[in-house]
Design a protein around this motif. Structure first.
Motif, short mmCIF file in Angstrom:
data_model
loop_
_atom_site.label_atom_id
_atom_site.label_comp_id
_atom_site.label_asym_id
_atom_site.label_seq_id
_atom_site.Cartn_x
_atom_site.Cartn_y
_atom_site.Cartn_z
N SER A 268 14.22 15.24 -9.62
CA SER A 268 14.14 16.68 -9.90
C SER A 268 15.15 17.47 -9.06
O SER A 268 15.17 18.70 -9.12
N GLY A 269 15.95 16.74 -8.25
CA GLY A 269 16.99 17.41 -7.47
C GLY A 269 16.54 17.88 -6.11
O GLY A 269 17.29 18.55 -5.39
N GLN A 270 15.32 17.53 -5.70
CA GLN A 270 14.81 17.98 -4.41
C GLN A 270 15.25 17.01 -3.31
O GLN A 270 15.32 15.81 -3.51
N ALA A 271 15.54 17.58 -2.14
CA ALA A 271 15.85 16.78 -0.95
C ALA A 271 14.59 16.64 -0.12
O ALA A 271 13.69 17.50 -0.15
N ILE B 238 8.82 9.63 -3.87
CA ILE B 238 10.15 10.00 -3.36
C ILE B 238 11.17 10.04 -4.50
O ILE B 238 11.96 10.99 -4.64
N MET B 239 11.17 8.99 -5.35
CA MET B 239 12.14 8.93 -6.44
C MET B 239 11.91 10.06 -7.43
O MET B 239 12.86 10.62 -8.00
N GLU B 240 10.66 10.44 -7.62
CA GLU B 240 10.35 11.52 -8.55
C GLU B 240 10.92 12.84 -8.04
O GLU B 240 11.50 13.62 -8.80
N ARG B 241 10.78 13.08 -6.75
CA ARG B 241 11.33 14.32 -6.18
C ARG B 241 12.86 14.31 -6.25
O ARG B 241 13.49 15.34 -6.50
N GLY C 49 0.81 -1.23 0.00
CA GLY C 49 0.00 0.00 0.00
C GLY C 49 0.83 1.26 0.00
O GLY C 49 0.29 2.37 -0.10
N ARG C 50 2.18 1.12 0.14
CA ARG C 50 3.04 2.30 0.16
C ARG C 50 3.90 2.40 -1.10
O ARG C 50 4.92 3.10 -1.12
N GLU C 51 3.51 1.69 -2.16
CA GLU C 51 4.27 1.75 -3.42
C GLU C 51 4.27 3.16 -3.99
O GLU C 51 5.28 3.64 -4.55
N ASP C 52 3.16 3.85 -3.88
CA ASP C 52 3.07 5.22 -4.40
C ASP C 52 4.04 6.16 -3.67
O ASP C 52 4.58 7.10 -4.27
N GLU C 53 4.25 5.90 -2.38
CA GLU C 53 5.17 6.75 -1.61
C GLU C 53 6.58 6.62 -2.17
O GLU C 53 7.29 7.62 -2.33
#
Length: 966
Positions: A399-402, A393-396, A385-389
């Motif tokens: 984009s270079g976000q911490a 995270i990887m998407e952010r 149920g936490r696959e979307d999380e």
């Protein structure tokens, strides 16, 4: 001429005949040999350069030439008469260097082809010239003098310069030896061309200069040392790196280097160097070295070993400054250690989620080892149920976000969900491209539990029965619980923000509060009682503990005080009542002591009143009713006083022991009514009896005391009520019981079990339970003798007592008494006394003279023969003087010097059938009072009636004789 006349022409003879020449020749030969050996070793030395090898070869040719010259001179002298010209020509013609023979005028007498080849002259040209013609003009005088020296002394050598035909100067070394040719002194000359030597020396200088430049240009320190560590060469970098000049190193030897090494590293370096020199093992060490200026450096030293031409081993090495590398390594090590040993889980991963690093914190937190996790996709840490999380995270990250402090859940190997706070940062390469990510996850489950505990603590303080108030450093109330508002009548709104002086009653002086403040402001805990005031102006006594709570000792704004207060007003009232009870108990003890002496006085009063009544009945004129009435009133009043003293002495609970066969079922059953009154209505009493008779041999009074003591203790352990169970049964103790409980006599026993549902005890308390004066009760609540008396009674009856207890699970005492096979003894019945008179001899021992006289007068009147004594020792002396055997002993138990029991024991040693009647009013010595009475012994409590004395006396006298064992 004399030389030509010599009988022998051998070389040895010639040396003997010319000692000066001989000495010179020997010296030259020795010098030549040494020079040759050194040159030969240098040629063989693999460490020398080509130029050094060339020089060595040239040097080697010099001693060879000299040796050949000497040899030729001797040979020529020995053969000077045998075709000398041809012989000389044959010898020098094959010589490798320039060789020639010169007469004393300097003319050539012969030469080899090397002279022609080197100088460019033909034989004809040389034949027409002298040797000096071939020498450079500036060197001719020196050479001419050298030739004269050779002729005079036999040998000489000199450096000179020959001139070739084309004018080329040829540096050379001329060595001459005197020879005799055709009976004329000549000089055999060997000329060594030094041009190759000069070129070799020049090449060597150039090579050395190049070597020095190379050594100076490299950043390492180049060194060379022998097997003892003595430095023979060190590069100039030594001054830059270590601060020592090369001259200092050479002058001070190995001490500069060795003493500069850190003391913890010296032995390791020394052993490595010795292994290099002795065994040729690899020398590669890192050590700490102190510069001349005092700072420490890390140095890397490595070397190889070699041997010179003489076989002496030496080491050549490079010493590098690795301080910066070591510091960088230490920094990296610390960083790696921080990462590796961090309590947080630090994980590195690629952008596709594949794990690349996994520290020990991750191993502990998630349960997977690094070997198991590295190379796997991070998804196994995400619960269903936490696959979307994970994708978010990887998407952010792409984009270079911490991501900072994301509170979420992670799945452990055990399948448990773990609360974590995760911070994730992208990792970029030198081009700025994101190649992966690093995450730091912290287990926040403890923090959440702490938060929950804090909430629970707050709720507990809020619900606590005791009043709790927290103030700041200025005394302002910042928190109170419900108990405080209930106790004081102030609401929370009224209390919060107010000063703690709100609760003052005014009954304590300001100095009292100043002392309290001095204690708590210094960081100490204050405990005591304070009378405080309620909102309605009433007073209450509070038992208070004030504890400083410091968040920052330097900042008063972060210092607080927590006060926990219990209302002890009712307890203080009970304490007052208890103090009154203690006073009454002290009075009772005083009264008991008075009663002991009063018993003797009452005995006298009662006895004489009885005698007076008897006299009134014997009056011949009839009964004197008035006197009889008076005597009777005195006797009646004495009896009432005796009852009063018995009441005063009842607390002692001491009695004479008379064991007999009892049915424990009956004994316990008869106590049921008394026990219910003892334990109260809030405790349920349950009795269970053995199905068969539980027969034991014991004193009934003692057994009853055991049951009463244990029941009273059980009652005290159940202040809120509970259940008391008393059981009897028959069991058997065997070897297994001995293993569990220590030595026991195997057999059948009656078990008396007394159990309660009270507070119970820990093992530490149980281990001291039967010690005298040990008590778990509050001060004044018990003497600590109850259980020790129980233990003594059981042991006196050959039994065992064991206790089982656990905190919160009650206590059970189990008493084991040997099962008796005899029938129950009937209750004590006074034997029929045939006559209250007697004629026996009685020893009367009583320290009270009035009572002793009364008893003696009474018994004498009844026909007995009385021997009086005031104490034990006097009684023994009186018996020794008697001619008539004493049959009965009447003795007080407590007497100065020797007590009654000891006196009876001493007398029975000589009078085995002695009958004994003990009399006593009060005995503080339990060891005497509690002993079992034997056959023919009885006890009469003071004060006693003379009629009771007469009856008790006849009972022991008329009792049947003790039967001997079958």
């Amino acid at each position: 001429m004399a030389r030509r006349a010599l009988p022998s022409r051998s070389p040895g003879f010639m040396l003997k005949q010319h000692p000066v020449v001989s000495a010179a020749c020997v010296s030259v030969v020795a010098l030549s040999l040494v020079t040759g050996v050194v040159a030969f070793r240098r040629i063989l030395d693999p460490t020398h350069s080509a130029a050094q090898t060339t020089i060595a070869a040239i040097l080697l040719s010099i001693p060879i030439s000299i040796f050949i010259i000497l040899f030729l001179s001797l040979v020529l002298r020995s053969r000077e008469n045998r075709r000398p010209a041809r012989f000389v020509q044959d010898i020098i013609g094959n010589f490798p260097e320039i060789a020639c023979i010169i007469d004393d005028a300097g003319r050539f007498r012969g030469w080899n082809s090397n002279l022609e080849a080197t100088l460019g002259y033909t034989a004809q040209e040389l034949d027409k010239s002298t040797f000096l013609d071939t020498v450079a003009k500036e060197r001719r005088d020196v050479l001419k003098q050298t030739i004269a020296t050779v002729v005079a002394l036999g040998m000489a050598k000199v450096e000179s310069v020959l001139m070739s035909k084309d004018g080329t100067p040829i540096p050379c070394l001329f060595t001459g030896v005197r020879v005799v040719v055709s009976n004329r002194p000549c000089v055999l000359g060997i000329v060594v061309d030094l041009r190759n030597l000069r070129q070799a020396e020049e090449s060597l200088r150039a090579s050395e200069e190049q070597y020095r430049s190379l050594v100076a240009s490299i950043p390492e320190i180049v060194w060379r040392a022998d097997g003892e560590g003595n430095v023979s060469f060190v590069g100039p970098r030594v001054e830059v790196v270590l601060g020592y000049s090369a001259a200092e190193v050479y002058q001070q030897g190995d001490s500069v280097w060795y003493n500069s090494i850190h003391i913890d590293d010296r032995e390791r370096v020394r052993q490595a160097f010795e292994s290099l020199i002795n065994e040729g093992t690899r020398y590669d060490v890192e050590c700490r070295v102190q510069r001349k200026s005092g700072e420490w450096l890390w140095m890397h030293d490595r070397a190889v070993v070699a041997s010179d031409s003489s076989g002496v081993r030496f080491a050549t090495g490079l010493l590098s400054d690795i301080t910066e590398r070591k510091e960088a390594e230490e920094t990296l090590r610390k960083l790696a250690s921080i990462v590796q040993f961090s309590q947080d889980a630090i994980v590195g991963k690629q952008m596709d989620g594949v794990i690349t690093s996994w520290n020990r914190g991750a191993e502990r937190m998630y349960g997977y080892t690094a070997a198991e996790a590295i190379g796997q996709n991070l998804s196994f840490l995400f619960s269903s149920g936490r696959e979307d999380e994970m994708e978010a995270i990887m998407e952010r990250l792409r984009s270079g976000q911490a991501i900072e402090s994301l509170e979420t859940e992670r799945l452990t190997r055990a399948g448990l969900l773990l609360d974590v706070s995760v911070s994730i940062s992208p990792i970029k390469d030198v081009t700025g491209e994101i190649t992966g990510a690093s995450s730091i996850a912290r287990n926040i489950a403890p923090r959440k539990r702490a938060e929950e505990q804090l909430r629970l603590l707050s709720a507990a303080l809020e619900a606590a029965a005791n009043a709790v108030v927290i103030t700041d450093y200025e005394g302002t109330i910042v928190w109170v619980n419900r108990a405080l508002t209930s106790l004081t009548g102030y609401s929370k709104e009224e209390a919060l923000g107010s000063n703690a002086s709100l609760l003052k009653s005014g009954e304590q002086p300001e100095s009292f509060y100043a002392e309290v403040w001095s204690t708590i402001s210094s960081g100490e805990v204050w405990r005591g009682e304070i009378v405080s005031g309620r909102k309605d102006k009433t007073r209450y006594t509070g038992e208070i503990t004030i504890t400083p709570v410091t968040q920052d000792a330097a900042d008063p704004a972060h210092r607080y005080f927590i006060a926990i207060m219990q209302d002890v007003t009712d307890r203080k009232l009970l304490q007052t009542q208890l103090q009154q009870a203690h006073k009454m108990e002290a009075i009772g003890r005083l009264a008991g002591g008075v009663a002991h002496d009063f018993n003797n006085l009452l005995g006298i009063i009662s006895g004489y009143s009885e005698l007076l009544k008897s006299e009134c009945l014997r009056v011949d004129d009839g009964i004197d009713q008035t006197r009889f009435h008076y005597a009777d009133q005195i006797h009646s009043t004495a009896k009432k006083a005796a009852v009063l003293t018995q009441q005063l002495l009842a607390f002692s609970r001491k009695q004479i022991i008379q064991p007999r066969i009892l049915d424990l079922n009956e004994v316990v059953g008869t106590l049921a009514k008394m026990l219910r009154r003892l334990i109260g209505d809030d405790i349920e009493l349950v009795m269970r009896f053995a199905s068969c008779k539980a027969l034991v041999k014991a004193d009934q009074g003692q057994i009853e005391q055991v049951i009463m003591n244990l029941s009273a203790n059980a009652r005290d352990a159940m202040p809120e009520g509970g259940k008391l169970i008393i059981e009897t049964d028959v069991c058997e103790l065997d070897r297994a019981s001995q293993i569990r409980r220590g030595p026991v006599v195997a057999g059948r026993y009656v078990r008396l079990a007394i159990s309660d549902s009270g507070a119970g005890m820990d093992q530490s308390t149980v281990s001291h339970l039967f010690e005298p004066f040990f008590t778990t009760k509050a001060l004044g609540k018990g003497t600590g003798l109850g259980l020790s008396i129980v233990y003594g009674i059981v042991k006196q009856s050959d039994g065992y007592v064991w206790v089982y207890s656990e905190p919160g699970h009650g206590t059970a005492f189990k008493i084991y008494l040997p099962l008796s096979s005899l029938a129950v003894d009937p209750a004590d019945v006074s034997p029929i006394v045939e006559s209250l008179r007697g004629s026996e001899t009685i020893l009367l021992v009583e320290d009270n003279q009035e009572l002793r006289s009364l008893v003696a007068e009474f018994l004498t009147g009844r026909g007995y023969r009385i021997v009086e004594s005031e104490g034990g020792k006097a009684a023994l002396a009186a018996v020794a003087k008697q001619t008539v055997l004493v049959q009965v002993l009447i003795t007080d138990i407590m007497m100065p010097g020797m007590n009654g029991r000891e006196l009876a024991k001493r007398l029975m040693e000589t009078i085995p059938d002695l009958r004994v009647l003990y009399i006593s009013g009060f005995t503080p010595d339990g060891a005497v009072q509690m002993r079992i009475l034997g056959h023919g012994e009885a006890f009469l409590q003071k004060p006693f009636a003379l009629a009771d004395l007469s009856t008790k006396l006849r009972e022991i006298i008329d009792a049947p004789e003790k039967r001997a064992p079958a």
